[in-house]
Motif scaffolding. Structure first.
Motif, short mmCIF file in Angstrom:
data_model
loop_
_atom_site.label_atom_id
_atom_site.label_comp_id
_atom_site.label_asym_id
_atom_site.label_seq_id
_atom_site.Cartn_x
_atom_site.Cartn_y
_atom_site.Cartn_z
N LYS A 26 4.78 -29.87 -3.40
CA LYS A 26 5.20 -28.53 -3.81
C LYS A 26 5.77 -27.74 -2.64
O LYS A 26 6.69 -26.93 -2.81
CB LYS A 26 4.05 -27.80 -4.47
N ALA A 27 5.24 -27.96 -1.44
CA ALA A 27 5.77 -27.29 -0.26
C ALA A 27 7.22 -27.71 0.00
O ALA A 27 8.07 -26.88 0.34
CB ALA A 27 4.91 -27.59 0.97
N PHE A 28 7.50 -28.99 -0.19
CA PHE A 28 8.88 -29.46 -0.02
C PHE A 28 9.79 -28.91 -1.12
O PHE A 28 10.93 -28.53 -0.86
CB PHE A 28 8.94 -30.98 0.02
N GLU A 29 9.26 -28.84 -2.34
CA GLU A 29 10.06 -28.26 -3.42
C GLU A 29 10.37 -26.79 -3.16
O GLU A 29 11.47 -26.33 -3.43
CB GLU A 29 9.33 -28.42 -4.76
N ALA A 30 9.40 -26.07 -2.63
CA ALA A 30 9.61 -24.66 -2.32
C ALA A 30 10.64 -24.48 -1.21
O ALA A 30 11.34 -23.46 -1.16
CB ALA A 30 8.29 -24.01 -1.92
N SER A 31 10.76 -25.46 -0.33
CA SER A 31 11.72 -25.35 0.77
C SER A 31 13.17 -25.38 0.28
O SER A 31 14.07 -24.95 0.99
CB SER A 31 11.49 -26.45 1.80
N LYS A 32 13.39 -25.88 -0.93
CA LYS A 32 14.74 -25.88 -1.50
C LYS A 32 15.29 -24.45 -1.57
O LYS A 32 16.46 -24.23 -1.31
CB LYS A 32 14.74 -26.44 -2.92
N LEU A 33 14.42 -23.53 -1.94
CA LEU A 33 14.85 -22.14 -2.14
C LEU A 33 14.89 -21.33 -0.86
O LEU A 33 15.62 -20.35 -0.78
CB LEU A 33 13.91 -21.46 -3.15
N SER A 34 14.11 -21.73 0.14
CA SER A 34 13.98 -20.91 1.34
C SER A 34 14.95 -21.26 2.45
O SER A 34 15.00 -20.57 3.46
CB SER A 34 12.54 -21.00 1.88
N GLN A 35 15.74 -22.31 2.29
CA GLN A 35 16.69 -22.70 3.34
C GLN A 35 17.91 -23.36 2.71
O GLN A 35 17.88 -23.79 1.57
CB GLN A 35 16.02 -23.64 4.35
N LYS A 36 19.00 -23.39 3.47
CA LYS A 36 20.25 -24.00 2.99
C LYS A 36 20.78 -25.07 3.95
O LYS A 36 21.88 -25.55 3.80
CB LYS A 36 21.33 -22.91 2.81
N ASP A 37 19.97 -25.44 4.96
CA ASP A 37 20.42 -26.40 5.97
C ASP A 37 20.29 -27.84 5.52
O ASP A 37 20.93 -28.73 6.09
CB ASP A 37 19.63 -26.22 7.27
N PHE A 38 19.45 -28.08 4.51
CA PHE A 38 19.19 -29.44 4.04
C PHE A 38 19.14 -29.45 2.52
O PHE A 38 18.80 -28.46 1.89
CB PHE A 38 17.87 -29.97 4.59
N ILE A 39 19.45 -30.61 1.96
CA ILE A 39 19.30 -30.82 0.53
C ILE A 39 17.99 -31.57 0.33
O ILE A 39 17.80 -32.67 0.86
CB ILE A 39 20.47 -31.64 -0.04
N VAL A 40 17.08 -30.95 -0.41
CA VAL A 40 15.76 -31.54 -0.65
C VAL A 40 15.67 -31.85 -2.14
O VAL A 40 15.91 -30.99 -2.97
CB VAL A 40 14.63 -30.57 -0.23
N SER A 41 15.33 -33.10 -2.44
CA SER A 41 15.14 -33.46 -3.84
C SER A 41 13.85 -34.26 -3.97
O SER A 41 13.44 -34.96 -3.06
CB SER A 41 16.34 -34.26 -4.37
N ARG A 42 13.23 -34.11 -5.13
CA ARG A 42 11.95 -34.77 -5.39
C ARG A 42 12.05 -35.60 -6.65
O ARG A 42 12.55 -35.16 -7.68
CB ARG A 42 10.84 -33.73 -5.56
N ILE A 43 11.52 -36.82 -6.56
CA ILE A 43 11.37 -37.70 -7.72
C ILE A 43 9.97 -38.28 -7.62
O ILE A 43 9.68 -39.07 -6.72
CB ILE A 43 12.42 -38.82 -7.73
N ASP A 44 9.09 -37.83 -8.50
CA ASP A 44 7.68 -38.24 -8.50
C ASP A 44 7.04 -37.95 -7.14
O ASP A 44 6.99 -36.79 -6.74
CB ASP A 44 7.52 -39.71 -8.89
N ASP A 45 6.58 -38.97 -6.43
CA ASP A 45 5.95 -38.78 -5.12
C ASP A 45 6.93 -38.99 -3.97
O ASP A 45 6.52 -39.16 -2.82
CB ASP A 45 4.77 -39.75 -4.94
N HIS A 46 8.21 -38.99 -4.27
CA HIS A 46 9.24 -39.26 -3.26
C HIS A 46 10.04 -37.99 -2.99
O HIS A 46 10.44 -37.29 -3.91
CB HIS A 46 10.18 -40.36 -3.73
N ILE A 47 10.27 -37.73 -1.71
CA ILE A 47 11.09 -36.61 -1.27
C ILE A 47 12.27 -37.18 -0.50
O ILE A 47 12.09 -38.02 0.38
CB ILE A 47 10.30 -35.65 -0.35
N PHE A 48 13.47 -36.72 -0.84
CA PHE A 48 14.68 -37.13 -0.12
C PHE A 48 15.25 -35.89 0.55
O PHE A 48 15.51 -34.88 -0.12
CB PHE A 48 15.70 -37.73 -1.08
N ILE A 49 15.43 -35.97 1.85
CA ILE A 49 15.99 -34.85 2.62
C ILE A 49 17.32 -35.33 3.19
O ILE A 49 17.36 -36.32 3.94
CB ILE A 49 15.05 -34.40 3.75
N LYS A 50 18.39 -34.62 2.84
CA LYS A 50 19.74 -35.02 3.25
C LYS A 50 20.46 -33.86 3.91
O LYS A 50 20.11 -32.70 3.71
CB LYS A 50 20.55 -35.47 2.02
N ILE A 51 21.49 -34.20 4.64
CA ILE A 51 22.40 -33.23 5.24
C ILE A 51 23.38 -32.80 4.14
O ILE A 51 23.85 -33.65 3.38
CB ILE A 51 23.18 -33.86 6.41
#
Length: 166
Positions: A26-51
């Motif tokens: 949930k902390a990683f999901e919340a980071s989607k809204l608080s920053q624009k430097d990275f693309i954060v996506s979640r699928i089940d227990d997996h987090i993908f962080i991209k440029i």
């Protein structure tokens, strides 16, 4: 993050965090809204962080995190740095083609040698495949070197999110 000087195509790491996995996810999901430097996506227990696309180049890495429950209210974070999946697939395909041609030219050279025919061209082509293999390896290492600053940014971003739970 210490990377050894081994031949590692896609660096990996693993560590434990003193909180449950859902809190971290949930902390990683919340980071989607608080920053624009990275693309954060979640699928089940997996987090993908991209440029973001506008900042990406051919060698831009991405960070794949798998956050699992330990069973004792702790989370285990498995991380994997890697290139864009399209780039990775292309490189594996090229390695496969070069390997298949290497063996094919080797068999062709052996067959011609067994038959008493000239096999200089086949030996040349076999050695050319070895050179191409090394060229692929060097280009992959150069790409990883070029993506290293972005890899550190991804790692720092991950650490910023997780630091309050360590």
């Amino acid at each position: 993050m210490s990377l050894s000087n081994e031949i590692v195509l896609r660096p990996r790491f693993k560590f434990e965090v003193a909180t449950d996995n859902e809190t971290l996810l949930k902390a990683f999901e919340a980071s989607k809204l608080s920053q624009k430097d990275f693309i954060v996506s979640r699928i089940d227990d997996h987090i993908f962080i991209k440029i973001p696309k506008k900042d990406q180049h051919f060698w831009s890495p991405q960070l794949h995190l798998e956050i699992n429950e330990d069973g004792s209210n702790k989370a285990i974070v498995h991380g994997l740095f890697g290139p864009n999946p399209t780039v990775w697939t292309m490189f594996m395909f090229l390695h496969f083609i070069v390997a298949a041609l290497f063996f094919g030219f080797g068999v062709w050279a052996y067959t011609n040698a067994s038959l008493g025919n000239s096999y200089a061209i086949q030996i040349f082509l076999t050695l050319l495949m070895v050179v191409l293999w090394f060229a692929l390896y060097v280009s992959g290492r150069l790409g990883r070197y070029k993506g290293k600053p972005e890899m550190h940014k991804l790692h720092d971003f991950m650490n910023d999110i997780i630091k309050s739970y360590r």
